[in-house]
Design a protein around this motif. Sequence first.
Motif, mmCIF file in Angstrom:
data_model
loop_
_atom_site.group_PDB
_atom_site.id
_atom_site.type_symbol
_atom_site.label_atom_id
_atom_site.label_comp_id
_atom_site.label_asym_id
_atom_site.label_seq_id
_atom_site.Cartn_x
_atom_site.Cartn_y
_atom_site.Cartn_z
ATOM 1 N N ALA A 134 0.824 -1.209 0.000
ATOM 2 C CA ALA A 134 0.000 0.000 0.000
ATOM 3 C C ALA A 134 0.860 1.262 0.000
ATOM 4 N N GLU A 135 2.035 1.188 0.627
ATOM 5 C CA GLU A 135 2.932 2.351 0.655
ATOM 6 C C GLU A 135 3.260 2.806 -0.778
ATOM 7 N N GLY A 136 3.538 1.849 -1.638
ATOM 8 C CA GLY A 136 3.855 2.178 -3.013
ATOM 9 C C GLY A 136 2.643 2.729 -3.753
ATOM 10 N N GLN A 137 1.483 2.132 -3.494
ATOM 11 C CA GLN A 137 0.255 2.592 -4.154
ATOM 12 C C GLN A 137 -0.070 4.015 -3.706
ATOM 13 N N LEU A 138 0.199 4.299 -2.430
ATOM 14 C CA LEU A 138 0.006 5.658 -1.904
ATOM 15 C C LEU A 138 0.912 6.636 -2.653
ATOM 16 N N LEU A 139 2.177 6.270 -2.823
ATOM 17 C CA LEU A 139 3.126 7.164 -3.499
ATOM 18 C C LEU A 139 2.721 7.402 -4.950
ATOM 19 N N VAL A 140 2.264 6.354 -5.619
ATOM 20 C CA VAL A 140 1.867 6.526 -7.019
ATOM 21 C C VAL A 140 0.637 7.434 -7.101
ATOM 22 N N GLY A 141 -0.278 7.280 -6.124
ATOM 23 C CA GLY A 141 -1.419 8.194 -6.069
ATOM 24 C C GLY A 141 -0.938 9.632 -5.942
ATOM 25 N N ALA A 142 0.071 9.844 -5.097
ATOM 26 C CA ALA A 142 0.620 11.186 -4.911
ATOM 27 C C ALA A 142 1.260 11.695 -6.193
ATOM 28 N N ILE A 143 1.967 10.808 -6.888
ATOM 29 C CA ILE A 143 2.616 11.213 -8.152
ATOM 30 C C ILE A 143 1.566 11.660 -9.168
ATOM 31 N N CYS A 144 0.518 10.848 -9.327
ATOM 32 C CA CYS A 144 -0.504 11.146 -10.338
ATOM 33 C C CYS A 144 -1.188 12.482 -10.029
ATOM 34 N N ALA A 145 -1.526 12.693 -8.740
ATOM 35 C CA ALA A 145 -2.192 13.944 -8.375
ATOM 36 C C ALA A 145 -1.275 15.129 -8.643
ATOM 37 N N THR A 146 0.010 14.940 -8.300
ATOM 38 C CA THR A 146 0.974 16.008 -8.529
ATOM 39 C C THR A 146 1.083 16.322 -10.016
ATOM 40 N N GLY A 147 1.114 15.263 -10.815
ATOM 41 C CA GLY A 147 1.204 15.456 -12.252
ATOM 42 C C GLY A 147 0.076 16.346 -12.753
ATOM 43 N N LEU A 148 -1.129 16.056 -12.297
ATOM 44 C CA LEU A 148 -2.274 16.853 -12.754
ATOM 45 C C LEU A 148 -2.191 18.286 -12.218
ATOM 46 N N ALA A 149 -1.780 18.392 -10.931
ATOM 47 C CA ALA A 149 -1.698 19.732 -10.327
ATOM 48 C C ALA A 149 -0.675 20.596 -11.045
ATOM 49 N N LEU A 150 0.448 19.998 -11.444
ATOM 50 C CA LEU A 150 1.488 20.765 -12.122
ATOM 51 C C LEU A 150 1.121 21.052 -13.569
ATOM 52 N N ALA A 151 0.388 20.126 -14.180
ATOM 53 C CA ALA A 151 0.055 20.291 -15.601
ATOM 54 C C ALA A 151 -1.072 21.296 -15.805
#
Lengths: 512, 362
Positions: free
Chosen positions: B94-111
């Motif tokens: 789950a730790e990894g899935q949490l991080l990937v969730g954070a990456i995806c959200a960040t991607g959208l926020a930055l884009a």
Amino acid sequence: MSDQTGSDVAVAMHGIVKRFPGVLANDHVSFEARFGEVHALLGENGAGKTTLMNILYGIYRPDEGEIYIKGRRVTIRSPRDAIRLGIGMVHQQYRLVSTHTVVENVILGLPGNFFFPDRAARRKLEEFSEKYGLHVDPEARIWQLSSGEQQRVEIIKALYRGAEILILDEPTSMLTPGEIDELLGVIRRMAAEGHTVIFITHKLDEVFDISDRVTVLRQGKVVATLETARTDKPSLARLMVGREVLFRLEKRPASVGQTVLRVEGLHALNDRGLPAVRNVSFAIAAGEILGIAGVAGNGQRELVEALVGLRPSTQGRVFIKEQEVTHQPPRTLIERGVCYIPGERLIGLVPSLSVAENLILRNYCQAPFTQGAFLNYGAINEYADHLVAQYSVATPSLKTPVKLLSGGNIQRVILARETCRAPTLLVAAHPTSGLDVGATEYIRQLLLAQRDQGTAVLLVSEDLEEVLQLSDRIAVMFEGQIMGILPADQADLETIGLMMAGAKKMSVPEVV
Amino acid sequence: MKGWLSLRLEKRLAVPRWLEYLTLALSLLLALAVIAVLFRALGVNPIVAYQRIFRGAFGSLYGLSETIVKAIPLMLVGVGLTIAFRARVYNIGAEGQLLVGAICATGLALACPNWPAWLLLPGMFVVGFVGGALWAMIPALLKARFRVDEVLSSLMMVYIASELVNYLVYGPWKGAKEMGFPYTDKFSPSAQLPRLLPTRIHYPTLILAVVSAVLAYLLIQRTKWGFEIRVTGENPEAARYAGMNYFTTVLLVMLLSGGLAGLAGVGEVAGIHYRLRYPQGVSPGYGFTAIIVAWLARLNPLAVILTALLLGGLLVGGDAIQVALGLPVATMYIFNGVILLFVLGGEVFTRYQIRLEWRRKT
């Protein structure tokens, strides 16, 4: 039986009694084997052969009885004691470490040199190889060996520990015909060297191929000990299966309807990937019971699983009401009205779920139990309430986990679920195994009632009496094949016994 | 007379409710006793340490608010894990899935920094859920198709996710205004979750967590998929017999638990940090701590709400004693580990009856 312990007697067991919960596995069994003798122990599954030998090997302690080895009374508490007394046993399932070499397995657990423990063993291995024909590469790793070679390693292990009395539990069950010949050669040479070999089997041919004497066990009791040369297959078959009928059932003549299940040339593999069902063909009509008799492990389980969709078939076709259902998943078969009472109760139930939830286990996704995505507990409980009453399941409540019910009531839950909807085809595997007389009778009557209301019933049972009582026709399976199909009124114990032991095959009549 | 004491375990048929709670309570007490020895060895009075932990976590409004802040990701991940564990699918990643969730959200926020908040924030949650779910799909497919042990594969996926975050924050996404720190630039205001001021409680995520707990409870207890999950977990053979599809059940539970972990990741970057940071900066092991949360809750999603608060409190209290008593960071990891060990070990007492027998040797 004689109870004197003569000087040529290697093993003598007197009045052995062993009880398991609800079962009398050995009922005052007496058994003797001489030096240099191959002694076959013949009987059906559950006759008590393996239990008796497990007692001799120290795995179980007898409740009553005495054991003499070479004339001396002994108490055998563990396999370690047995090995010290010169007893070795090769189990049906080999106990080898598959990543280790042959020589490592042979010396495993023995005291020896700390640094090069296998030096002495290698010499011994060569000696055995010459003396008995037990050829096997000492450096090979177990996983690289065939089943027959692994068995040789087990025999070597026993001999290396000084076994003079060797017990082989159904040693041919996992071997190819060529390997069987080799094994029999090894056994003969060991006997010639003065070893005692006790050979557990249910196959008549093997008894005549190898043994000097044979002891027949039936339902935990010794029925006879005979010189093999002075008997014949039909009498042994009768001794093995003959039994008194416990109770009689009212059975109306079958009113047979249209063909419901048709199986054509079916093949399937067992869990180890070996052929277990070979070219099986038969048909069952509405309103009749086809019984499958046979010693366990001859492909009945695989056949049943293939029919209900739990095991892939490798060849052949299956039809239900003339519609092909080969390779269909269990869900489709459930929807076609195929109900299944599995041989192992735990497959058919979820022990920690409630009685009500177990009653809808196979049709939970149909209306009214599921509406949209949600389970409708109102409808489920109403349905369960009705079934609990109709099948008199003794349960404190519908919410009780089924694991708290007694064996008979657990079986009633399965029966209620599988029979209440007038199935097209009912497959019942060992429906009464382990149940008491009352529950057994109830279930047998229920199966007959199913038949009378027009269900096609496939009954698989190791209990020959049950098969004879209930079936309209009887098929006998041996080594994955159907040896013959007989109408029940023409079936006699001798013919069926011979077919069960693979000694007789009749041409299978064309599908009805 | 020689002999030895032999210990025999007998399976219990019925497990009374009170016994479950009793073993849970005793397990926790024993764990605390063992940790007390550890505190002693570190030269700290255990009573004082426990007092500090409790006061740090629940003794002040600030402490309480921080406890809730830490409970939010634990709750989301923990709820997901109860679903997976119920089907006996052991998602340890789950730790990894949490991080990937954070990456995806960040991607959208930055884009898309200029999207309005009502669109951007829900969008971030959606992509975060999808990202976490897809990350969990890899071990799920490997398990369902090839019987690969999901414990190993999902755990390995954590390290990949962690290095992916490192790569992004040191590489392509490194912030221009972050003075060399491994951070992305700060999110635009429309990508920042509102907080219950003056605390750091990002309440939209909290609401999401509580709602997901209730929905997960309904899913498991009331729907046909929940029935399939329970049957598969209790007796996979019976599931096959009942015509259930093992493949879809494994995929479903991994998808949900991965997705919920992904949501937790979104909450952390959008509610706390307002940026993606190095992996330990985003999550100090919430994905692993949530395993304890789920087990303590006895795999009941509603109980996760409570156990997440408890473990959140332990994290905050742990910070407090680090500062106040000068204890190393690792103390709290040991603390959590010991608790999990005792809770899991305590199951033996509920499942089995233990008998001691004196065996004689003659």
